[in-house]
Each structure stands twice: as structure tokens, then as C-alpha cells.
Design a protein around this motif. Structure first.
Motif, mmCIF file in Angstrom:
data_model
loop_
_atom_site.group_PDB
_atom_site.id
_atom_site.type_symbol
_atom_site.label_atom_id
_atom_site.label_comp_id
_atom_site.label_asym_id
_atom_site.label_seq_id
_atom_site.Cartn_x
_atom_site.Cartn_y
_atom_site.Cartn_z
ATOM 1 N N ALA A 1 79.546 33.789 35.009
ATOM 2 C CA ALA A 1 79.828 34.115 33.693
ATOM 3 C C ALA A 1 81.544 34.104 33.383
ATOM 4 O O ALA A 1 81.744 34.524 32.552
ATOM 5 N N PHE B 1 74.210 31.263 31.469
ATOM 6 C CA PHE B 1 75.431 31.214 32.254
ATOM 7 C C PHE B 1 75.526 30.146 33.297
ATOM 8 O O PHE B 1 76.417 29.528 33.799
ATOM 9 N N CYS B 2 74.108 29.515 33.434
ATOM 10 C CA CYS B 2 74.003 28.440 34.631
ATOM 11 C C CYS B 2 73.466 27.223 34.057
ATOM 12 O O CYS B 2 73.238 26.332 34.936
#
Ligand code: ATP
Ligand code: MG
Length: 364
Positions: free
Chosen positions: A353, A184-185
Motif C-alpha cells: 500500500a 494494492f498488489c
């Protein structure tokens, strides 16, 4: 959300490295908790921003029909904390059930862990065996291992003071944190654990901080001392109860003149609770040679040492008996503080997210 506290105390806490750990209300706290985790917590509360969770939802994994007992044990554990020297002004003591962010993040984290990876966790397997759960455990039982990753990561700690049995859970937590940051990052897969946040990850990869005695054996001389196994000396036990239980520690040695094994359960306790290293060395030497020193003699001295450790805790605990008001006040303040931190993490995770549709505030 109303702020739980302001000013110097809160400011000082926030600038320190953060740790999280806690306990499941499946009974009262025992000597294993003291040597494995709580002693360390008392030391760290002056130098770290500390969060101590009472994992009351997790107690339902094995006690779904005992909600009143879970509630009572939750209160008793807070009494144990305060008796052992945890200071609610320095550390945040809170209830898992009052922190919605933990449960939201758990759902997301469950997607990042292969099912078989959870079921292979050796601590889970061990608990299923030792607690005699067979194949009748609930779906919620393995879910608690995922939930624990969330208990921890919701507070984005750098360290987790725990006993040895928790190290596999922490490994799972570290995997979830890495995976979240990568998925997600956009943190690349070759980044070192300590550099995840620097590269945009939401979660630091927390380390286990195992106490001086990572696994204190119970009075049965075999299993880990455990609240739920009937082999524990509790912090709240009376002097007499402590003596009686210590006399029962099983070694299998037959006579005072038989050369003894100083790696047995009894001497693990001696190592853990005698403050005087010279006395320990002397006892071990005589015991190993079978120099007319019986188990009973060692146990008597051990009971004296343990009672000396527990006496001031008993005194503090006695002052907290009678009313739950003070305990509830500690928990209420702790939950408010914990929710501030938890909601900040949740917001970061939801953004990462793609789940941030509009702002949302918890209110008390
Ligand atoms: P249960 O039987 O319900 O699992 P428990 O006695 O194992 O209870 P937990 O609440 O599971 O206690 O553990 C709380 C913390 O105390 C964990 O960090 C755990 O590793 C540590 N701990 C528990 N028992 C011991 C022990 N015998 N020696 C060292 N650390 C321990
Ligand atoms: Mg346990």
C-alpha cells in the motif's frame, strides 16, 4: 522482538497449512462452541499451524461498561480451551488487544469495504435484533465486522473453523482479501481465489470450515446457543446444572404417545452428542411413532451423554482453577508468537500500500 520459541516445534508448525479462529470474551464457552468450532480445532492442531484469538476488543461492542468482566471471561475462556484439549505447545493462543498489526490493518481494510456492504451483513443484523440493541449500538459495533476481517487476514490463514453464523463474516473477509490483492498488489479481477497469492497477492482467500453442527440450538429450543442469551450449557457447568438445563429444552410435545417431530431441538442435540448411531435411530423411530417414549426419557439419556463428554474436561479445568499464572504464561507466549506472524503480514501489506517509509520493529 524476542523469539518466543525455537527449534523443532516451531519449525513443524510453520510448514503446515495455517488456520485462524477464536472467540469473543462475552462469557464462558458452551456446547455450541464445542460442536461448532473447538472440536475441529483440537483435531486440526496436530496437522495445521493454528492461531486462536481471544477477541477482547470486540467484547467492548456490547460490554463497554464491563471491562473487569471482559478480562475475567478472557481468562476463563483460556481455561475452557485447555480443558477441551487445545494444547498451547501446538497451537498459538493470543489476545487481540496485544497485536497492534490487527488494528492497523483494520483501518486500511475499512477503506476497502462500502459502508452499506458492512451494514447489510446478515449476522450483524441478527445480532442487533437478538441482543436487543435497537438503534442504540455504538459506531464500534458494525466496526467489529471489519475488525474481524483483520483478525483473520493478519494471520493469512487458508481456513477458518467456525459455526454457521460466522459464514457471512467470512464472506466479508474474502471480499476484503480479494479487493486488497486487486487494488494494492495488481492481481487481475478474473483470477481464481486459490491463485491470488501465486499472482502476487498478499492475502490468501480463506475458506470457512464449518463444524459437524454449524448451529446448535439453545435450551430455549429457538435461538442459536449463545453465551449472551441465557440459553447455553457451559463447558464448566456441573453435572447437576447440565441435567437441569437439558430438562428445560423446549419441544412443545404434549405426551409420550403423541407422534413426535424428530427434527425438533431435542433431537438436534441427540444427533450432536450421542456417539452411537444405532441408538439414535432407535430413539427417533420410537419418538416419531409416539411409541410410549417421553421427552423426559430422551432428555435423561442426553444429559448422561453430555456429562460423559464434559467429565474429562471438568477434571482438566479443576486443575487450572485457583491461579491465573499458568493462563497468563500461555497467553504471553502466544502473543509473542502471534506478533511475529502479524508483523510480517503488516510489513507485506504496508509495502503493497506504499506505507513503508522505514523499517519498524516491535519490541517486548
Ligand atoms: P455471543 O453471544 O457473544 O455472540 P457466541 O456464543 O455467539 O457469543 P462467539 O464468540 O460469537 O460465541 O462465537 C465463537 C465461535 O463459536 C464462532 O465460530 C461461532 O460460529 C461458534 N459458535 C457459537 N455459538 C455456536 C452454536 N450455537 N453452534 C455452533 N457454533 C457456534
Ligand atoms: Mg456470536
Amino acid at each position: 522482538m524476542t523469539r518466543s520459541d525455537t527449534g523443532a516445534a516451531a519449525g513443524a508448525r510453520a510448514e503446515r497449512p495455517r488456520i485462524l479462529t477464536g472467540d469473543t470474551p462475552t462469557g464462558r464457552l458452551h456446547l455450541g462452541h464445542w460442536v461448532g468450532s473447538v472440536k475441529r480445532r483440537v483435531e486440526l492442531q496436530s496437522t495445521h499451524e493454528c492461531y486462536f484469538i481471544l477477541a477482547n476488543y470486540h467484547a467492548f461492542t456490547t460490554r463497554v461498561d464491563q471491562s473487569a468482566e471482559i478480562r475475567a471471561d478472557t481468562i476463563e475462556i483460556v481455561r475452557d480451551y485447555l480443558a477441551m484439549g487445545i494444547d498451547p505447545e501446538k497451537a498459538t493462543i493470543f489476545l487481540q488487544s496485544e497485536i497492534p498489526a490487527i488494528h492497523e490493518l483494520c483501518f486500511l481494510f475499512a477503506m476497502l469495504l462500502p459502508f452499506n456492504r458492512v451494514m447489510r451483513n446478515p449476522t450483524l443484523k441478527d445480532e442487533i435484533k437478538v441482543k436487543g440493541l435497537g438503534d442504540n449500538y455504538s459506531f464500534g459495533f458494525p466496526l467489529y465486522a471489519v475488525g474481524q476481517t483483520s483478525d483473520i487476514l493478519t494471520f493469512r490463514p487458508v481456513g477458518v473453523p467456525v459455526g454457521e453464523d460466522q459464514v457471512p463474516h467470512l464472506e466479508l473477509t474474502r471480499e476484503v482479501a480479494r479487493r486488497f490483492n486487486q487494488v494494492f498488489c495488481g492481481v487481475p479481477t478474473d483470477i481464481e481465489d486459490d491463485d491470488h497469492v501465486k499472482h502476487g497477492g498478499v492475502f490468501p482467500i480463506p475458506r470457512a470450515d464449518v463444524g459437524k453442527v454449524g448451529r446448535l440450538v439453545g435450551t430455549d429450543g429457538v435461538n442459536k446457543m449463545s453465551k449472551s442469551l441465557g440459553n447455553a450449557v457451559f463447558i464448566s457447568d456441573t453435572t447437576k446444572e447440565v441435567e437441569k438445563k437439558i430438562m428445560k429444552i423446549f419441544t412443545g410435545r404434549q405426551s409420550p404417545t403423541e407422534p413426535g417431530d424428530v427434527n425438533n431441538a431435542l433431537f438436534q442435540w441427540v444427533d450432536a452428542f450421542f456417539p452411537d448411531a444405532a441408538r439414535v435411530a432407535e430413539l427417533k423411530d420410537r419418538y416419531a411413532r409416539g411409541d410410549n417414549i417421553g421427552d423426559g426419557h430422551v432428555k435423561k439419556e442426553l444429559a448422561e451423554q453430555v456429562n460423559a463428554l464434559l467429565e474429562p474436561m471438568r477434571k482438566r479445568r479443576a486443575e487450572l482453577e485457583g491461579s491465573d499464572d499458568l493462563v497468563l504464561e500461555v497467553l504471553k507466549k502466544g502473543c509473542a508468537r502471534a506478533n511475529e506472524t502479524a508483523e510480517r503480514t503488516l510489513e507485506m501489506a504496508r509495502k503493497a500500500a506504499g506505507l513503508h517509509f522505514f523499517p519498524r520493529r516491535l519490541s517486548y
